[in-house]
Design a protein around this motif. Structure first.
Motif, PDB file in Angstrom:
ATOM      1  N   ASP A  99       0.825  -1.206   0.000  1.00 55.11           N
ATOM      2  CA  ASP A  99       0.000   0.000   0.000  1.00 55.11           C
ATOM      3  C   ASP A  99       0.863   1.262   0.000  1.00 55.11           C
ATOM      4  OD1 ASP A  99      -2.096  -1.715   0.022  1.00 55.11           O
ATOM      5  OD2 ASP A  99      -2.631  -1.414   2.133  1.00 55.11           O
ATOM      6  N   GLU A 100       1.954   1.232   0.784  1.00 58.33           N
ATOM      7  CA  GLU A 100       2.855   2.397   0.804  1.00 58.33           C
ATOM      8  C   GLU A 100       3.433   2.651  -0.586  1.00 58.33           C
ATOM      9  OE1 GLU A 100       4.148   1.064   5.224  1.00 58.33           O
ATOM     10  OE2 GLU A 100       5.781   1.481   3.811  1.00 58.33           O
ATOM     11  N   LEU A 101       3.869   1.553  -1.238  1.00 57.44           N
ATOM     12  CA  LEU A 101       4.443   1.699  -2.577  1.00 57.44           C
ATOM     13  C   LEU A 101       3.413   2.274  -3.541  1.00 57.44           C
ATOM     14  CD1 LEU A 101       6.614  -1.494  -3.101  1.00 57.44           C
ATOM     15  CD2 LEU A 101       7.314   0.805  -2.457  1.00 57.44           C
ATOM     16  N   LEU A 102       2.162   1.838  -3.351  1.00 56.01           N
ATOM     17  CA  LEU A 102       1.100   2.314  -4.231  1.00 56.01           C
ATOM     18  C   LEU A 102       0.956   3.837  -4.110  1.00 56.01           C
ATOM     19  CD1 LEU A 102      -0.469   0.438  -6.032  1.00 56.01           C
ATOM     20  CD2 LEU A 102      -2.377   0.566  -4.436  1.00 56.01           C
ATOM     21  N   VAL A 103       1.083   4.365  -2.879  1.00 52.22           N
ATOM     22  CA  VAL A 103       0.995   5.813  -2.672  1.00 52.22           C
ATOM     23  C   VAL A 103       2.136   6.511  -3.413  1.00 52.22           C
ATOM     24  CG1 VAL A 103       1.166   7.643  -0.947  1.00 52.22           C
ATOM     25  CG2 VAL A 103      -0.171   5.582  -0.454  1.00 52.22           C
ATOM     26  N   ILE A 104       3.358   5.963  -3.247  1.00 48.61           N
ATOM     27  CA  ILE A 104       4.522   6.568  -3.906  1.00 48.61           C
ATOM     28  C   ILE A 104       4.347   6.542  -5.423  1.00 48.61           C
ATOM     29  CG2 ILE A 104       7.021   6.332  -4.279  1.00 48.61           C
ATOM     30  CD1 ILE A 104       7.200   5.244  -1.419  1.00 48.61           C
ATOM     31  N   ILE A 105       3.927   5.382  -5.944  1.00 51.46           N
ATOM     32  CA  ILE A 105       3.732   5.263  -7.399  1.00 51.46           C
ATOM     33  C   ILE A 105       2.673   6.255  -7.878  1.00 51.46           C
ATOM     34  CG2 ILE A 105       2.849   3.734  -9.212  1.00 51.46           C
ATOM     35  CD1 ILE A 105       4.042   1.394  -7.539  1.00 51.46           C
ATOM     36  N   PHE A 106       1.611   6.390  -7.083  1.00 49.57           N
ATOM     37  CA  PHE A 106       0.520   7.298  -7.447  1.00 49.57           C
ATOM     38  C   PHE A 106       1.027   8.744  -7.526  1.00 49.57           C
ATOM     39  CE2 PHE A 106      -3.097   9.988  -6.116  1.00 49.57           C
ATOM     40  CZ  PHE A 106      -3.971   9.691  -7.154  1.00 49.57           C
ATOM     41  N   LEU A 107       1.823   9.142  -6.519  1.00 49.83           N
ATOM     42  CA  LEU A 107       2.337  10.515  -6.509  1.00 49.83           C
ATOM     43  C   LEU A 107       3.264  10.756  -7.695  1.00 49.83           C
ATOM     44  CD1 LEU A 107       3.017  11.039  -2.690  1.00 49.83           C
ATOM     45  CD2 LEU A 107       1.144  11.945  -4.094  1.00 49.83           C
ATOM     46  N   ILE A 108       4.125   9.784  -8.007  1.00 52.94           N
ATOM     47  CA  ILE A 108       5.054   9.945  -9.143  1.00 52.94           C
ATOM     48  C   ILE A 108       4.265  10.063 -10.441  1.00 52.94           C
ATOM     49  CG2 ILE A 108       6.830   8.784 -10.524  1.00 52.94           C
ATOM     50  CD1 ILE A 108       7.869   7.544  -7.913  1.00 52.94           C
ATOM     51  N   THR A 109       3.268   9.188 -10.591  1.00 56.90           N
ATOM     52  CA  THR A 109       2.460   9.214 -11.819  1.00 56.90           C
ATOM     53  C   THR A 109       1.750  10.555 -11.961  1.00 56.90           C
ATOM     54  OG1 THR A 109       2.092   6.872 -11.388  1.00 56.90           O
ATOM     55  CG2 THR A 109       0.769   7.868 -13.122  1.00 56.90           C
ATOM     56  N   LEU A 110       1.242  11.045 -10.821  1.00 55.14           N
ATOM     57  CA  LEU A 110       0.540  12.332 -10.831  1.00 55.14           C
ATOM     58  C   LEU A 110       1.479  13.457 -11.246  1.00 55.14           C
ATOM     59  CD1 LEU A 110      -2.423  12.403  -9.990  1.00 55.14           C
ATOM     60  CD2 LEU A 110      -1.729  13.499  -7.859  1.00 55.14           C
ATOM     61  N   PHE A 111       2.693  13.406 -10.705  1.00 54.70           N
ATOM     62  CA  PHE A 111       3.703  14.425 -11.005  1.00 54.70           C
ATOM     63  C   PHE A 111       4.046  14.411 -12.499  1.00 54.70           C
ATOM     64  CE2 PHE A 111       8.332  15.401 -11.331  1.00 54.70           C
ATOM     65  CZ  PHE A 111       8.249  16.753 -11.030  1.00 54.70           C
ATOM     66  N   VAL A 112       4.264  13.223 -13.044  1.00 57.57           N
ATOM     67  CA  VAL A 112       4.621  13.112 -14.471  1.00 57.57           C
ATOM     68  C   VAL A 112       3.454  13.579 -15.342  1.00 57.57           C
ATOM     69  CG1 VAL A 112       5.229  11.483 -16.318  1.00 57.57           C
ATOM     70  CG2 VAL A 112       6.278  11.261 -14.063  1.00 57.57           C
ATOM     71  N   LEU A 113       2.241  13.188 -14.931  1.00 56.21           N
ATOM     72  CA  LEU A 113       1.062  13.616 -15.685  1.00 56.21           C
ATOM     73  C   LEU A 113       0.965  15.136 -15.683  1.00 56.21           C
ATOM     74  CD1 LEU A 113      -1.611  12.764 -17.109  1.00 56.21           C
ATOM     75  CD2 LEU A 113      -2.699  12.966 -14.884  1.00 56.21           C
ATOM     76  N   GLY A 114       1.216  15.764 -14.506  1.00 53.03           N
ATOM     77  CA  GLY A 114       1.181  17.218 -14.381  1.00 53.03           C
ATOM     78  C   GLY A 114       2.189  17.870 -15.325  1.00 53.03           C
ATOM     79  N   LEU A 115       3.418  17.341 -15.352  1.00 54.64           N
ATOM     80  CA  LEU A 115       4.460  17.881 -16.235  1.00 54.64           C
ATOM     81  C   LEU A 115       4.029  17.788 -17.692  1.00 54.64           C
ATOM     82  CD1 LEU A 115       7.894  16.587 -14.841  1.00 54.64           C
ATOM     83  CD2 LEU A 115       6.975  18.907 -14.802  1.00 54.64           C
ATOM     84  N   LEU A 116       3.489  16.603 -18.054  1.00 57.76           N
ATOM     85  CA  LEU A 116       3.067  16.399 -19.442  1.00 57.76           C
ATOM     86  C   LEU A 116       2.005  17.416 -19.836  1.00 57.76           C
ATOM     87  CD1 LEU A 116       2.828  12.544 -20.015  1.00 57.76           C
ATOM     88  CD2 LEU A 116       4.131  14.212 -21.337  1.00 57.76           C
TER      89      LEU A 116
END
Ligand SMILES: [Cu+2]
Length: 282
Positions: free
Chosen positions: A44-61
């Motif tokens: 679950d912790e990893l899922l949070v980290i992955i979610f934040l990274i994905t969100l960040f990359v999506l924001g940049l895109l």
């Protein structure tokens, strides 16, 4: 009889504590041991980290798509290097991986070390069934075979139910030895967080401490030949009292004519030597 009664009881018992694959399941099976508790929490912790990274990359895109659209930004920049950004996108991912590695290694060591086992179980993989041995119980051992589809009784699970399930007491630290006799198998019980290769000539070790009584299912998860899909694992976790009853019955039911082979005796003495004073009640 008691064995039958117990088996019947746990099959009929509320299925909330029966854990195996469910229809349309997308998450992991509910944890039933301290190891799986931690595995699920880490997942679950990893899922949070992955979610934040994905969100960040999506924001940049999105930012790049909007901000540098050719209508808004007709003359493209010729920038090809930016030292600060290049250092950042190297160092930040490394830091993230290091942060993930710390709890990951902690968990790996937690899974690896058997904390003062109360009892030992030896699991042997064969083409295509499992043998379970209780070296502490004068070498009690039996084979566990799939129930063929044609012989299933109502309530029994296709490709998961077996004739002789492994029975273990709850709240007991159980050391699990896993080995094989022919090819490589793997003893995998998802809700226990136990997955151990069964290799000829090797004794792999894992452990479990089942927290709730119930029925738990697993499967061989190392392709081992034509009947790989037909060597499931069924475990009944019962109270300590019920386990003692079951032991009494099982010793009669599975009494071997030759009183146990050499291998059983070696396993039994190894287990006795390794651990602690012999358990009471033998
Ligand atoms: Cu297999």
């Amino acid at each position: 009889m008691l064995t039958l009664a117990l088996t019947g009881m746990s099959v009929v018992a509320p299925s909330a504590l029966a854990d195996g694959p469910q229809r349309w399941e997308i998450g992991m099976q509910a944890p039933a041991t301290p190891v799986k508790d931690r595995l699920s929490a880490f997942h679950d912790e990893l899922l949070v980290i992955i979610f934040l990274i994905t969100l960040f990359v999506l924001g940049l895109l999105l930012y790049v798509i909007v901000r540098f659209h050719h209508e808004r930004h007709p003359v493209p920049t010729r920038t090809s290097h930016n030292t600060v950004i290049e250092i950042l996108w190297t160092v930040v991912p490394v830091l993230i991986l290091v942060i993930i590695a710390i709890p990951s290694f902690k968990l790996m060591y937690f899974m690896d070390r058997v904390p003062n086992p109360d009892m030992t179980i030896k699991v042997t993989g064969h083409q295509w069934y499992w043998t379970y041995e209780y070296p502490d119980q004068s070498g009690l051992s039996f084979d566990s075979n799939l129930i063929p589809e044609a012989d299933l009784k109502p309530g029994q699970k296709r490709l998961l139910d077996v004739d002789n399930p492994l029975v273990v007491p709850v709240d007991t630290v159980i050391r699990v030895y896993v080995t094989g006799t022919d090819v490589i198998h793997s003893w995998f019980v998802p809700s226990f967080g136990v997955q151990e290769y069964a290799i000829v000539g090797r004794l792999n070790e894992s452990w479990m401490k089942v927290e709730h009584p119930g029925v738990y299912y697993g499967q061989c998860n190392q392709i081992c030949g034509i009947n790989h899909a037909f060597m499931p694992i069924k475990i009944e976790a019962v109270s300590k009292g019920d386990f003692e009853h079951w032991l009494g019955d099982a010793k009669k039911k599975f009494a071997h004519k030759d009183d146990g082979g050499g291998a059983v005796r070696i396993a039994a003495s190894a287990a006795t030597d390794a651990a602690r004073p012999a358990p009471a009640g033998n």
